[in-house]
Design an enzyme around this catalytic site. Structure first.
Site, PDB file in Angstrom:
ATOM      1  N   HIS A   1       0.869  -1.220   0.043  1.00 41.07           N
ATOM      2  CA  HIS A   1       0.026   0.022   0.099  1.00 41.07           C
ATOM      3  C   HIS A   1       0.833   1.220  -0.117  1.00 41.07           C
ATOM      4  O   HIS A   1       2.209   1.183   0.200  1.00 41.07           O
ATOM      5  CB  HIS A   1      -0.714  -0.019   1.221  1.00 41.07           C
ATOM      6  CG  HIS A   1      -0.117   0.288   2.527  1.00 41.07           C
ATOM      7  ND1 HIS A   1       0.724  -0.864   3.067  1.00 41.07           N
ATOM      8  CD2 HIS A   1       0.323   1.250   3.295  1.00 41.07           C
ATOM      9  CE1 HIS A   1       1.033  -0.217   4.076  1.00 41.07           C
ATOM     10  NE2 HIS A   1       0.872   1.021   4.235  1.00 41.07           N
TER      11      HIS A   1
ATOM     12  N   HIS B   1       5.995   6.657  -0.740  1.00 37.24           N
ATOM     13  CA  HIS B   1       6.788   5.241  -0.914  1.00 37.24           C
ATOM     14  C   HIS B   1       5.932   4.148  -0.498  1.00 37.24           C
ATOM     15  O   HIS B   1       5.218   4.253   0.547  1.00 37.24           O
ATOM     16  CB  HIS B   1       8.137   5.468   0.036  1.00 37.24           C
ATOM     17  CG  HIS B   1       7.853   5.289   1.378  1.00 37.24           C
ATOM     18  ND1 HIS B   1       7.271   6.371   2.345  1.00 37.24           N
ATOM     19  CD2 HIS B   1       7.819   4.309   2.582  1.00 37.24           C
ATOM     20  CE1 HIS B   1       7.180   6.015   3.514  1.00 37.24           C
ATOM     21  NE2 HIS B   1       7.476   4.738   3.728  1.00 37.24           N
TER      22      HIS B   1
HETATM   23  P1  ATP Z   1       5.278  -2.654  11.035  1.00 39.02           P
HETATM   24  O1  ATP Z   1       4.957  -1.630  12.068  1.00 39.02           O
HETATM   25  O2  ATP Z   1       4.905  -3.884  11.885  1.00 39.02           O
HETATM   26  O3  ATP Z   1       6.557  -2.680  10.686  1.00 39.02           O
HETATM   27  P2  ATP Z   1       3.682  -1.227   9.463  1.00 39.02           P
HETATM   28  O4  ATP Z   1       4.573  -0.014   9.437  1.00 39.02           O
HETATM   29  O5  ATP Z   1       3.393  -1.183   8.096  1.00 39.02           O
HETATM   30  O6  ATP Z   1       4.054  -2.412  10.180  1.00 39.02           O
HETATM   31  P3  ATP Z   1       1.889   0.709  10.988  1.00 39.02           P
HETATM   32  O7  ATP Z   1       2.978   0.988  12.082  1.00 39.02           O
HETATM   33  O8  ATP Z   1       0.613   0.345  11.756  1.00 39.02           O
HETATM   34  O9  ATP Z   1       2.297  -0.870  10.145  1.00 39.02           O
HETATM   35  O10 ATP Z   1       1.843   1.609   9.776  1.00 39.02           O
HETATM   36  C1  ATP Z   1       0.795   1.745   9.065  1.00 39.02           C
HETATM   37  C2  ATP Z   1       1.336   2.506   7.760  1.00 39.02           C
HETATM   38  O11 ATP Z   1       1.519   3.955   8.256  1.00 39.02           O
HETATM   39  C3  ATP Z   1       2.590   1.945   6.988  1.00 39.02           C
HETATM   40  O12 ATP Z   1       2.607   2.574   5.740  1.00 39.02           O
HETATM   41  C4  ATP Z   1       3.661   2.807   7.978  1.00 39.02           C
HETATM   42  O13 ATP Z   1       4.765   3.347   7.094  1.00 39.02           O
HETATM   43  C5  ATP Z   1       2.822   4.260   8.081  1.00 39.02           C
HETATM   44  N1  ATP Z   1       3.287   4.912   9.373  1.00 39.02           N
HETATM   45  C6  ATP Z   1       3.474   4.340  10.607  1.00 39.02           C
HETATM   46  N2  ATP Z   1       3.929   5.260  11.451  1.00 39.02           N
HETATM   47  C7  ATP Z   1       4.016   6.428  10.857  1.00 39.02           C
HETATM   48  C8  ATP Z   1       4.393   7.713  10.824  1.00 39.02           C
HETATM   49  N3  ATP Z   1       4.681   8.199  12.410  1.00 39.02           N
HETATM   50  N4  ATP Z   1       4.378   8.841   9.916  1.00 39.02           N
HETATM   51  C9  ATP Z   1       4.012   8.592   8.857  1.00 39.02           C
HETATM   52  N5  ATP Z   1       3.443   7.151   8.428  1.00 39.02           N
HETATM   53  C10 ATP Z   1       3.669   6.192   9.388  1.00 39.02           C
END
Ligand code: ATP
Ligand code: MG
Length: 195
Positions: free
Chosen positions: A54, A136
């Site tokens: 995504h 990204h």
């Molecule tokens: P994991 O944390 O297990 O690696 P994930 O990063 O895909 O998995 P989430 O942390 O719930 O899952 O994040 C959901 C989405 O939001 C992902 O695309 C992640 O890159 C993005 N994301 C997470 N934290 C932030 C943030 N602080 N700012 C911007 N985007 C974020």
């Protein structure tokens, strides 16, 4: 009933981890997943699953469930046109060991969509991540080495809607559930709206 709980003041439901995103069609998801697999051979790391490929638009973090209707109204107020993105750059960030795909150029409607969502959320009193937007798609996590060369084909992706996603983190990583979707305007619709 646990001590301290009362019938008149039930405990509020737990906050939910939410974000707005674009979800690829099957073909784009396959192309990006395939690129991730090729990169994994050189970089190691954990490949993003096909079903979870995504593009995050706005990350909201923990949101109280009672705010969700407000959030949905804010999303519905954003009317941006449909567009396509070509993910033709691959690279990595050393600090978090993520290998990603990016478009060489950010399509203006993508930038407007993100700005439109941020403004609508701000007006609705809902906070979100304010770092400068870098579009990204995460292909690998915990990569061991940087990707070499740039010999991967681009993956084109036609964005026709955006979604609100709930993320549930556990030891296996994040599981995502789409809890809302909103259409982007098709060209004919955009023209009649602007005329
Ligand atoms: P994991 O944390 O297990 O690696 P994930 O990063 O895909 O998995 P989430 O942390 O719930 O899952 O994040 C959901 C989405 O939001 C992902 O695309 C992640 O890159 C993005 N994301 C997470 N934290 C932030 C943030 N602080 N700012 C911007 N985007 C974020
Ligand atoms: Mg994360």
């Amino acid at each position: 009933m646990p001590a301290g709980a009362s019938l008149t003041n039930p405990p509020s439901p737990r906050p939910q981890r939410l974000f707005f995103a674009l979800w690829p069609d099957k073909e784009a998801a396959r192309a990006l997943h395939h690129a991730g697999r090729e990169l994994q051979a050189a970089c190691g790391g954990r490949l993003t699953r096909l079903a979870t490929v995504h593009l995050t638009l706005v990350f909201l973090g923990e949101v109280a469930p009672e705010k969700i209707p407000r959030l949905e109204r804010a999303a519905a107020s954003v009317r941006e046109e449909a567009f396509s993105i070509n993910f033709n750059r691959y690279g990595w960030w050393k600090h978090n060991r993520i290998v990603w795909a990016m478009p060489e150029e950010t399509p203006p409607p993508l930038r407007r969509l993100v700005q439109g969502l941020e403004t609508a959320l701000e007006q609705a009193g809902i906070s979100c991540d304010k770092r400068p937007y870098v579009p990204h798609v995460t292909l690998l996590r915990k990569a061991e080495r940087r990707p070499q060369g740039e010999g991967l084909p681009g993956a084109a992706w036609a964005a026709r809607e955006f979604v609100l996603v709930r993320s549930v983190l556990d030891r296996e990583g994040a599981a995502y559930e789409v809890i809302g979707r909103w259409s982007l305007r098709e060209e004919a619709e955009s023209q009649s709206a602007s005329s």
